[in-house]
Design a protein around this motif. Structure first.
Motif, PDB file in Angstrom:
ATOM      1  N   ILE A 212       0.867  -1.185   0.000  1.00  0.00           N
ATOM      2  CA  ILE A 212       0.000   0.000   0.000  1.00  0.00           C
ATOM      3  C   ILE A 212       0.897   1.226   0.000  1.00  0.00           C
ATOM      4  O   ILE A 212       1.801   1.350   0.837  1.00  0.00           O
ATOM      5  CB  ILE A 212      -0.947   0.013   1.209  1.00  0.00           C
ATOM      6  N   SER A 213       0.677   2.122  -0.935  1.00  0.00           N
ATOM      7  CA  SER A 213       1.471   3.354  -1.003  1.00  0.00           C
ATOM      8  C   SER A 213       0.769   4.471  -0.243  1.00  0.00           C
ATOM      9  O   SER A 213      -0.464   4.541  -0.206  1.00  0.00           O
ATOM     10  CB  SER A 213       1.698   3.766  -2.456  1.00  0.00           C
ATOM     11  N   ASP A 214       1.571   5.329   0.378  1.00  0.00           N
ATOM     12  CA  ASP A 214       1.008   6.493   1.060  1.00  0.00           C
ATOM     13  C   ASP A 214       1.748   7.743   0.604  1.00  0.00           C
ATOM     14  O   ASP A 214       2.533   7.711  -0.349  1.00  0.00           O
ATOM     15  CB  ASP A 214       1.037   6.319   2.582  1.00  0.00           C
ATOM     16  N   GLN A 215       1.508   8.868   1.286  1.00  0.00           N
ATOM     17  CA  GLN A 215       2.084  10.131   0.858  1.00  0.00           C
ATOM     18  C   GLN A 215       3.604  10.090   0.824  1.00  0.00           C
ATOM     19  O   GLN A 215       4.233  10.731  -0.020  1.00  0.00           O
ATOM     20  CB  GLN A 215       1.620  11.255   1.793  1.00  0.00           C
ATOM     21  N   SER A 216       4.228   9.309   1.713  1.00  0.00           N
ATOM     22  CA  SER A 216       5.686   9.255   1.760  1.00  0.00           C
ATOM     23  C   SER A 216       6.295   8.415   0.642  1.00  0.00           C
ATOM     24  O   SER A 216       7.437   8.659   0.229  1.00  0.00           O
ATOM     25  CB  SER A 216       6.149   8.688   3.108  1.00  0.00           C
ATOM     26  N   VAL A 223       6.809  13.659  -1.191  1.00  0.00           N
ATOM     27  CA  VAL A 223       7.748  13.499  -0.080  1.00  0.00           C
ATOM     28  C   VAL A 223       9.024  12.800  -0.535  1.00  0.00           C
ATOM     29  O   VAL A 223      10.125  13.274  -0.283  1.00  0.00           O
ATOM     30  CB  VAL A 223       7.103  12.716   1.084  1.00  0.00           C
ATOM     31  N   CYS A 224       8.890  11.652  -1.215  1.00  0.00           N
ATOM     32  CA  CYS A 224      10.062  10.923  -1.695  1.00  0.00           C
ATOM     33  C   CYS A 224      10.668  11.644  -2.901  1.00  0.00           C
ATOM     34  O   CYS A 224       9.996  12.426  -3.573  1.00  0.00           O
ATOM     35  CB  CYS A 224       9.693   9.488  -2.067  1.00  0.00           C
ATOM     36  N   THR A 225      11.940  11.356  -3.148  1.00  0.00           N
ATOM     37  CA  THR A 225      12.630  12.014  -4.263  1.00  0.00           C
ATOM     38  C   THR A 225      13.168  10.971  -5.234  1.00  0.00           C
ATOM     39  O   THR A 225      12.531  10.636  -6.225  1.00  0.00           O
ATOM     40  CB  THR A 225      13.764  12.920  -3.744  1.00  0.00           C
ATOM     41  N   THR A 226      14.346  10.422  -4.963  1.00  0.00           N
ATOM     42  CA  THR A 226      14.938   9.445  -5.880  1.00  0.00           C
ATOM     43  C   THR A 226      14.566   8.009  -5.552  1.00  0.00           C
ATOM     44  O   THR A 226      14.810   7.108  -6.348  1.00  0.00           O
ATOM     45  CB  THR A 226      16.473   9.565  -5.853  1.00  0.00           C
ATOM     46  N   GLY A 227      14.005   7.762  -4.377  1.00  0.00           N
ATOM     47  CA  GLY A 227      13.683   6.403  -3.955  1.00  0.00           C
ATOM     48  C   GLY A 227      12.214   6.208  -3.669  1.00  0.00           C
ATOM     49  O   GLY A 227      11.839   5.708  -2.599  1.00  0.00           O
ATOM     50  N   CYS A 228      11.354   6.604  -4.607  1.00  0.00           N
ATOM     51  CA  CYS A 228       9.907   6.424  -4.436  1.00  0.00           C
ATOM     52  C   CYS A 228       9.507   4.968  -4.646  1.00  0.00           C
ATOM     53  O   CYS A 228      10.276   4.161  -5.166  1.00  0.00           O
ATOM     54  CB  CYS A 228       9.156   7.308  -5.421  1.00  0.00           C
ATOM     55  N   ASN A 229       8.307   4.636  -4.236  1.00  0.00           N
ATOM     56  CA  ASN A 229       7.681   3.319  -4.436  1.00  0.00           C
ATOM     57  C   ASN A 229       8.224   2.212  -3.534  1.00  0.00           C
ATOM     58  O   ASN A 229       7.961   1.039  -3.781  1.00  0.00           O
ATOM     59  CB  ASN A 229       7.765   2.880  -5.900  1.00  0.00           C
ATOM     60  N   GLY A 258      14.316   2.184  -0.459  1.00  0.00           N
ATOM     61  CA  GLY A 258      13.986   3.503  -0.991  1.00  0.00           C
ATOM     62  C   GLY A 258      14.100   4.590   0.060  1.00  0.00           C
ATOM     63  O   GLY A 258      14.653   4.385   1.144  1.00  0.00           O
ATOM     64  N   ASP A 259      13.565   5.751  -0.268  1.00  0.00           N
ATOM     65  CA  ASP A 259      13.566   6.848   0.685  1.00  0.00           C
ATOM     66  C   ASP A 259      12.763   6.459   1.924  1.00  0.00           C
ATOM     67  O   ASP A 259      11.645   5.945   1.803  1.00  0.00           O
ATOM     68  CB  ASP A 259      12.929   8.094   0.061  1.00  0.00           C
ATOM     69  N   PRO A 260      13.289   6.708   3.124  1.00  0.00           N
ATOM     70  CA  PRO A 260      12.517   6.402   4.329  1.00  0.00           C
ATOM     71  C   PRO A 260      11.302   7.310   4.439  1.00  0.00           C
ATOM     72  O   PRO A 260      11.344   8.482   4.047  1.00  0.00           O
ATOM     73  CB  PRO A 260      13.511   6.657   5.465  1.00  0.00           C
ATOM     74  N   ALA A 261      10.217   6.747   4.937  1.00  0.00           N
ATOM     75  CA  ALA A 261       8.980   7.511   5.074  1.00  0.00           C
ATOM     76  C   ALA A 261       9.123   8.602   6.130  1.00  0.00           C
ATOM     77  O   ALA A 261       9.984   8.532   7.016  1.00  0.00           O
ATOM     78  CB  ALA A 261       7.831   6.577   5.451  1.00  0.00           C
ATOM     79  N   ALA A 262       8.260   9.592   6.041  1.00  0.00           N
ATOM     80  CA  ALA A 262       8.255  10.672   7.013  1.00  0.00           C
ATOM     81  C   ALA A 262       7.600  10.258   8.317  1.00  0.00           C
ATOM     82  O   ALA A 262       7.667  10.989   9.310  1.00  0.00           O
ATOM     83  CB  ALA A 262       7.542  11.889   6.424  1.00  0.00           C
ATOM     84  N   THR A 263       6.958   9.089   8.336  1.00  0.00           N
ATOM     85  CA  THR A 263       6.288   8.582   9.524  1.00  0.00           C
ATOM     86  C   THR A 263       6.800   7.188   9.850  1.00  0.00           C
ATOM     87  O   THR A 263       7.344   6.500   8.991  1.00  0.00           O
ATOM     88  CB  THR A 263       4.762   8.533   9.304  1.00  0.00           C
ATOM     89  N   ALA A 268      -2.369   6.231   7.017  1.00  0.00           N
ATOM     90  CA  ALA A 268      -3.602   5.746   6.393  1.00  0.00           C
ATOM     91  C   ALA A 268      -4.520   6.871   5.961  1.00  0.00           C
ATOM     92  O   ALA A 268      -5.475   6.634   5.220  1.00  0.00           O
ATOM     93  CB  ALA A 268      -4.330   4.803   7.345  1.00  0.00           C
ATOM     94  N   SER A 269      -4.264   8.081   6.390  1.00  0.00           N
ATOM     95  CA  SER A 269      -5.102   9.206   5.966  1.00  0.00           C
ATOM     96  C   SER A 269      -4.757   9.674   4.563  1.00  0.00           C
ATOM     97  O   SER A 269      -5.483  10.475   3.973  1.00  0.00           O
ATOM     98  CB  SER A 269      -4.958  10.377   6.948  1.00  0.00           C
ATOM     99  N   LYS A 270      -3.637   9.156   4.018  1.00  0.00           N
ATOM    100  CA  LYS A 270      -3.202   9.587   2.684  1.00  0.00           C
ATOM    101  C   LYS A 270      -2.623   8.390   1.933  1.00  0.00           C
ATOM    102  O   LYS A 270      -1.418   8.309   1.699  1.00  0.00           O
ATOM    103  CB  LYS A 270      -2.174  10.706   2.783  1.00  0.00           C
ATOM    104  N   ILE A 271      -3.477   7.451   1.533  1.00  0.00           N
ATOM    105  CA  ILE A 271      -3.003   6.301   0.773  1.00  0.00           C
ATOM    106  C   ILE A 271      -3.439   6.420  -0.690  1.00  0.00           C
ATOM    107  O   ILE A 271      -4.416   7.098  -1.006  1.00  0.00           O
ATOM    108  CB  ILE A 271      -3.479   4.963   1.376  1.00  0.00           C
ATOM    109  N   TYR A 272      -2.679   5.754  -1.566  1.00  0.00           N
ATOM    110  CA  TYR A 272      -2.894   5.908  -2.995  1.00  0.00           C
ATOM    111  C   TYR A 272      -3.323   4.616  -3.689  1.00  0.00           C
ATOM    112  O   TYR A 272      -4.259   4.623  -4.488  1.00  0.00           O
ATOM    113  CB  TYR A 272      -1.615   6.435  -3.659  1.00  0.00           C
TER     114      TYR A 272
END
Length: 294
Positions: A212-216, A223-229, A258-263, A268-272
């Motif tokens: 499950i993908s979220d905002q990070s 939020v992520c830059t070179t290491g998304c997904n 990848g990039d570490p999440a901000a949380t 769950a309030s911002k999933i894609y």
């Protein structure tokens, strides 16, 4: 049948045909509106997707087989699967119970259920290994599979088969909020996790994961830059018989490439998107049915 026109997603200045991010595993369905194009989490290869019904996907991979039919499980004994606290039950199944429906596939189109403000579409994704094959194939409609025999009252499921992907793998997924071609976040903070039924074919690998993908982790989150997904994931152990699996959001973790999440945990309030992926396996043959929040 809710068929719409296919639209492409952009990743920076690169079209949806090209990968976003790097790392060792994970597609993330992009796009919106009428279908989804895929962006990957792996090196400079790209994931391709195809939407169901009258929509088409991007990419150029081909497949030589058609979607297989699913078989039903038997009995009602409980079982455990995957790692952590993910739980599963086996059996013939019935209509979804309890939580809000994401999709039961019974309308036989590419769109998820029109409930709770959710607007999304099914797609496939893969790493574009030369010679790799997946059904539904990129550039063709993602068509649902009519089950023969049915799983209880369920007669249709989202299935995909493939082989030959040697980079990070392939899978099937769905976006939760992709209206008018724009993929945006969906607020699922009122729920604990997801439930779904799943099975694999007799020659398929059985080790998979739900992501499950979220905002990070989603490129669209900013939020992520070179290491998304590097999406929030949970390992699954599947079988030829149908299993109902319960996956709490609290059990999901990033892969760490990848990039570490901000949380510290999924937001769950911002999933894609919700995706089901096999890594580099000789062959996969997956069916997903009756997916809900709980």
């Amino acid at each position: 049948m809710k068929a719409r026109c296919f639209s492409f997603a952009m990743c920076g200045l690169v079209a949806a045909f090209v990968a976003c991010g790097d790392g060792d595993g994970g597609g993330s369905g992009g796009g919106g509106g009428s279908g989804a194009s895929g962006s990957t989490g792996s090196l400079p290869t790209s994931a391709t997707t195809s939407a169901t019904s009258a929509t088409t996907g991007s990419g150029s991979a081909s497949a030589t087989t058609s979607a297989t039919s699913a078989t039903t499980g038997t009995g009602s004994a409980s079982a455990t699967t995957g790692s952590g606290s993910t739980s599963a039950t086996t059996g013939t199944g019935s209509e979804p119970e309890g939580g809000p429906l994401i999709d039961d596939m019974e309308d036989d189109d590419n769109a998820i259920a029109d409930e709770g403000g959710r607007v999304g579409y099914w797609y496939v994704f893969h790493d574009e290994t030369e010679g790799g094959q997946q059904v539904p194939a990129a550039g063709e409609p993602f068509t649902m599979t009519h089950l023969d025999p049915s799983r209880g009252q369920s007669t249709i499921a989202a299935c995909s088969q493939g082989s030959g992907f040697e980079d990070w793998g392939a899978g099937v997924g769905v976006d939760l909020n992709s209206l008018s071609g724009e993929k945006t976040a969906y607020d699922a903070s009122g729920y604990t996790g997801i439930k779904f039924w799943a099975k694999v074919g007799p020659t398929s690998a059985t080790a998979a994961k739900v992501m499950i993908s979220d905002q990070s982790t989603a490129p669209e989150g900013g939020v992520c830059t070179t290491g998304c997904n590097d999406n929030w994931a949970k390992s699954l152990s599947l079988a030829e018989g149908w299993k109902e699996l319960t996956v709490p959001f609290a059990d999901l973790a990033q892969g760490g490439w990848g990039d570490p999440a901000a949380t510290d945990a999924i937001d769950a309030s911002k999933i894609y998107s919700i995706q089901f992926q096999f890594n580099t396996v000789p062959e996969f043959d997956l069916c997903i049915d009756d997916i809900t929040f709980y």
